[in-house]
Scaffold this active site. Structure first.
Site, short mmCIF file in Angstrom:
data_model
loop_
_atom_site.label_atom_id
_atom_site.label_comp_id
_atom_site.label_asym_id
_atom_site.label_seq_id
_atom_site.Cartn_x
_atom_site.Cartn_y
_atom_site.Cartn_z
CB ILE A 242 -0.90 -0.06 1.27
CG1 ILE A 242 -0.25 -0.11 2.56
CG2 ILE A 242 -2.06 -1.08 1.02
CD1 ILE A 242 -1.13 0.14 4.01
CB SER A 243 4.36 1.80 0.41
OG SER A 243 5.45 1.82 -0.17
NE ARG A 244 3.89 7.19 -3.99
CZ ARG A 244 2.81 7.79 -3.23
NH1 ARG A 244 2.00 6.66 -2.75
NH2 ARG A 244 2.55 8.63 -2.96
CD GLU A 273 0.13 3.61 -9.15
OE1 GLU A 273 -0.50 4.76 -9.07
OE2 GLU A 273 0.70 3.00 -8.01
CG HIS A 292 -2.39 4.89 -5.81
ND1 HIS A 292 -0.86 5.31 -6.23
CD2 HIS A 292 -2.29 5.34 -4.72
CE1 HIS A 292 -0.23 5.93 -5.19
NE2 HIS A 292 -1.22 5.98 -4.19
N GLY A 294 -5.75 3.93 -1.79
CA GLY A 294 -5.68 3.96 -0.29
C GLY A 294 -6.52 5.08 0.20
O1 LIG Z 1 0.70 9.24 -0.87
C1 LIG Z 1 -0.63 9.09 -0.61
O2 LIG Z 1 -1.04 9.71 0.12
C2 LIG Z 1 -1.23 8.44 -1.63
O3 LIG Z 1 -0.52 7.27 -1.98
C3 LIG Z 1 -1.63 9.17 -2.89
O4 LIG Z 1 -0.38 9.70 -3.37
#
Ligand SMILES: O=C(O)[C@H](O)CO
Length: 327
Positions: A242-244, A273, A292, A294
């Site tokens: 859930i990061s990058r 993405e 993406h 989150g």
């Molecule tokens: O960093 C965040 O809050 C999300 O992943 C969107 O960039």
């Protein structure tokens, strides 16, 4: 502020699905004179001196040196979300531009999504749904065994606000919690969630049934999880990101999933993405991908917008900027 000109704020676009949300516009327009990139490019000579802030909604508009050079009165960039890997903070600071983000408001929803991905993958919800709604397939309960979450070991890589919130939720599932972080959390924070610190990431990878990535993307975390790390994981383990996307070596992950080096992956983030339609992930049954999302709830996105507006107003008034990102 009757009679006073509203500050000019650059946005990428309004609406168009990826731009400033239509229902946020009313709130923003009461405070700012919004200028879209298109309007800016069409009337650069006049607007370049007027613009004092950039409202960067989901990494847009991209800010490079050319844009910074063309905006001599730019003071603040408000960026949605927590990650700032899309911003060159040193460059912005060299132009005297301050940056703010919205780190706290996104954490609850993002932690919820981490749990949702873990549950969906462990109990094969997406595969099961596809099977259940396809008219011609006969299916048998015995084919649908998953792995259990309750009582399993969760290894959290990156114990910031989001990682900690995942741990709080996992505690309710009676999970054993391991974590790896640059710094060990305070003893009382660890004991509140029953988390055990792993100084070495390898220890966490070897022991966890679920490995959840919640680190920021930095040069140190880029491709943190590669072939070696995947091979350290249990063959029954699941990777949740859930990061990058770039925190994982995606080619190595494809290979690991194809060869059952690990059981499954559930990813809210990838690179790029969205993925190209012929990406090997799309052919694998043991991967779940979400786009993406989150922080994607109506309420959170609204508060993010309010917080960004607040940071811009404070920065332009020369006041301390709430949630300023410091170099
Ligand atoms: O960093 C965040 O809050 C999300 O992943 C969107 O960039």
């Amino acid at each position: 502020m009757e009679g006073q000109e509203l500050p000019y704020v650059l946005v990428d676009c309004i609406g168009e699905r990826y731009g400033v949300y239509e229902d946020h516009v009313g709130f923003l327009k009461k405070r700012f004179h919004l200028i879209t990139m298109k309007e800016y490019l069409e009337n650069k000579t006049f607007l370049s001196k007027k613009i004092r802030a950039i409202y960067m909604w989901y990494h847009k508009p991209a800010i490079d040196e050319e844009l910074l050079q063309s905006l001599p009165n730019l003071k603040v960039v408000a960026s949605s979300g927590v990650g700032i890997d899309h911003l060159d903070l040193k460059l912005l600071s060299s132009y005297g531009v301050k940056v703010a983000n919205t780190p706290f408001i996104v954490s609850t929803d993002t932690a919820d999504l981490g749990m949702a991905l873990m549950l969906a993958s462990s109990r094969r919800l997406v595969e099961g749904h596809e099977m259940a709604v396809s008219p011609d397939t006969e299916y048998f309960p015995a084919d649908w065994l998953g792995v259990e979450v309750s009582g399993a070991t969760l290894g959290i890589v990156g114990m910031g606000t989001i990682g900690y919130k995942v741990a709080e939720r996992a505690k309710a599932f009676e999970m054993k919690i391991l974590y790896h972080n640059r710094n060990q959390r305070k003893k009382e924070e660890e004991s509140a969630i029953g988390a055990v610190y792993c100084k070495k990431i390898d220890d966490l990878l070897q022991q966890s049934d679920f490995v959840l990535l919640a680190v920021n993307l930095t040069p140190q975390t880029r491709k943190l999880i590669g072939k070696r790390e995947l091979e350290l994981m249990k063959p029954t383990a699941t990777l949740i990101n859930i990061s990058r996307g770039l925190v994982v070596d995606q080619d190595a992950l494809v290979e690991a999933l194809q060869n059952k080096v690990i059981r499954a992956a559930a990813l809210d983030v990838t690179y790029p993405e969205p993925l190209p339609r012929d990406h090997p992930f799309l052919k694998l049954k043991n991967v779940i991908i979400t786009p993406h999302i989150g922080s994607a709830t109506k309420k959170t996105r609204w508060v993010m917008m309010e917080e960004m507006a607040e940071s811009i107003e404070a920065g332009l008034a020369g006041l301390p900027i709430p949630r300023e990102v410091l170099l």
